[in-house]
Design a protein around this motif. Structure first.
Motif, PDB file in Angstrom:
ATOM      1  N   ALA A  55     -96.970  -0.824  34.071  1.00  0.00           N
ATOM      2  CA  ALA A  55     -97.064  -1.684  32.888  1.00  0.00           C
ATOM      3  C   ALA A  55     -98.176  -2.721  32.994  1.00  0.00           C
ATOM      4  CB  ALA A  55     -95.731  -2.370  32.634  1.00  0.00           C
ATOM      5  N   ASN A  56     -98.717  -2.951  34.180  1.00  0.00           N
ATOM      6  CA  ASN A  56     -99.817  -3.909  34.347  1.00  0.00           C
ATOM      7  C   ASN A  56    -101.185  -3.265  34.246  1.00  0.00           C
ATOM      8  OD1 ASN A  56     -98.055  -6.086  34.804  1.00  0.00           O
ATOM      9  ND2 ASN A  56     -97.777  -5.432  36.912  1.00  0.00           N
ATOM     10  N   TYR A  60    -101.958  -0.077  29.347  1.00  0.00           N
ATOM     11  CA  TYR A  60    -100.714  -0.659  28.841  1.00  0.00           C
ATOM     12  C   TYR A  60    -100.941  -2.065  28.296  1.00  0.00           C
ATOM     13  CZ  TYR A  60     -97.714   3.190  30.179  1.00  0.00           C
ATOM     14  OH  TYR A  60     -97.113   4.423  30.258  1.00  0.00           O
ATOM     15  N   GLU A  61    -101.867  -2.808  28.866  1.00  0.00           N
ATOM     16  CA  GLU A  61    -102.224  -4.112  28.295  1.00  0.00           C
ATOM     17  C   GLU A  61    -102.741  -3.929  26.870  1.00  0.00           C
ATOM     18  OE1 GLU A  61    -104.628  -6.920  30.389  1.00  0.00           O
ATOM     19  OE2 GLU A  61    -103.717  -6.396  32.314  1.00  0.00           O
ATOM     20  N   PHE A  63    -102.029  -1.414  24.886  1.00  0.00           N
ATOM     21  CA  PHE A  63    -100.902  -0.978  24.054  1.00  0.00           C
ATOM     22  C   PHE A  63    -100.129  -2.178  23.526  1.00  0.00           C
ATOM     23  CE2 PHE A  63    -100.149   3.327  26.400  1.00  0.00           C
ATOM     24  CZ  PHE A  63    -101.418   3.736  26.060  1.00  0.00           C
ATOM     25  N   GLU A  64     -99.934  -3.179  24.385  1.00  0.00           N
ATOM     26  CA  GLU A  64     -99.142  -4.342  23.992  1.00  0.00           C
ATOM     27  C   GLU A  64     -99.866  -5.221  22.979  1.00  0.00           C
ATOM     28  OE1 GLU A  64     -95.897  -4.492  24.850  1.00  0.00           O
ATOM     29  OE2 GLU A  64     -96.387  -2.565  25.774  1.00  0.00           O
ATOM     30  N   LYS A  65    -101.166  -5.047  22.819  1.00  0.00           N
ATOM     31  CA  LYS A  65    -101.929  -5.788  21.807  1.00  0.00           C
ATOM     32  C   LYS A  65    -101.883  -5.097  20.457  1.00  0.00           C
ATOM     33  CE  LYS A  65    -105.101  -7.829  25.110  1.00  0.00           C
ATOM     34  NZ  LYS A  65    -106.483  -7.947  25.551  1.00  0.00           N
ATOM     35  N   ARG A  91     -94.479   4.712  24.053  1.00  0.00           N
ATOM     36  CA  ARG A  91     -94.632   3.258  23.979  1.00  0.00           C
ATOM     37  C   ARG A  91     -95.384   2.863  22.714  1.00  0.00           C
ATOM     38  NH1 ARG A  91     -92.313  -1.099  23.913  1.00  0.00           N
ATOM     39  NH2 ARG A  91     -93.547  -2.911  24.368  1.00  0.00           N
ATOM     40  N   ARG A  95     -93.910   0.538  19.543  1.00  0.00           N
ATOM     41  CA  ARG A  95     -94.607  -0.632  19.011  1.00  0.00           C
ATOM     42  C   ARG A  95     -95.041  -0.422  17.564  1.00  0.00           C
ATOM     43  NH1 ARG A  95     -95.251  -4.760  21.563  1.00  0.00           N
ATOM     44  NH2 ARG A  95     -97.073  -5.422  20.407  1.00  0.00           N
TER      45      ARG A  95
END
Length: 99
Positions: A55-56, A60-61, A63-65, A91, A95
């Motif tokens: 996740a780091n 993945y960073e 993806f979280e944006k 994922r 989102r």
């Protein structure tokens, strides 16, 4: 899954394996939104240890944006290589990424 196959090839000693011929499902499909970009580069064992895992990791960073109004733009090593598998794309679905 795609990622399971790639992971298996990695364990067998073929780290630069990729899926050739991946293409969009619909010809001529277009989308519009704020772009979040990710650029993949060829795997390099000399710097592989420096990349954060799980996740780091940089992808993945990115993806979280992303959200419903964003489009994730991923640049692969070549024109048709796959850049993810079931877990990564799940994922993005969770989102509700716009594209």
């Amino acid at each position: 899954s795609t990622q399971g196959l790639i992971d298996g090839l990695w364990v067998m000693g073929w780290p630069s394996s990729y899926i050739e011929g991946a293409r969009p499902l619909g010809k001529g499909m277009k989308m519009v939104g704020r772009a979040v970009t990710v650029r993949f580069v060829p795997q390099r064992p000399d710097i592989g240890a420096d990349k954060p895992a799980g996740a780091n990791s940089p992808e993945y960073e990115a993806f979280e944006k992303c959200g419903p109004k964003e489009v994730l733009v991923m640049s692969s090593v070549g024109p048709w290589e796959s850049v993810g598998g079931d877990i990564k794309f799940l994922r993005l679905k969770q989102r509700a990424v716009g594209g």
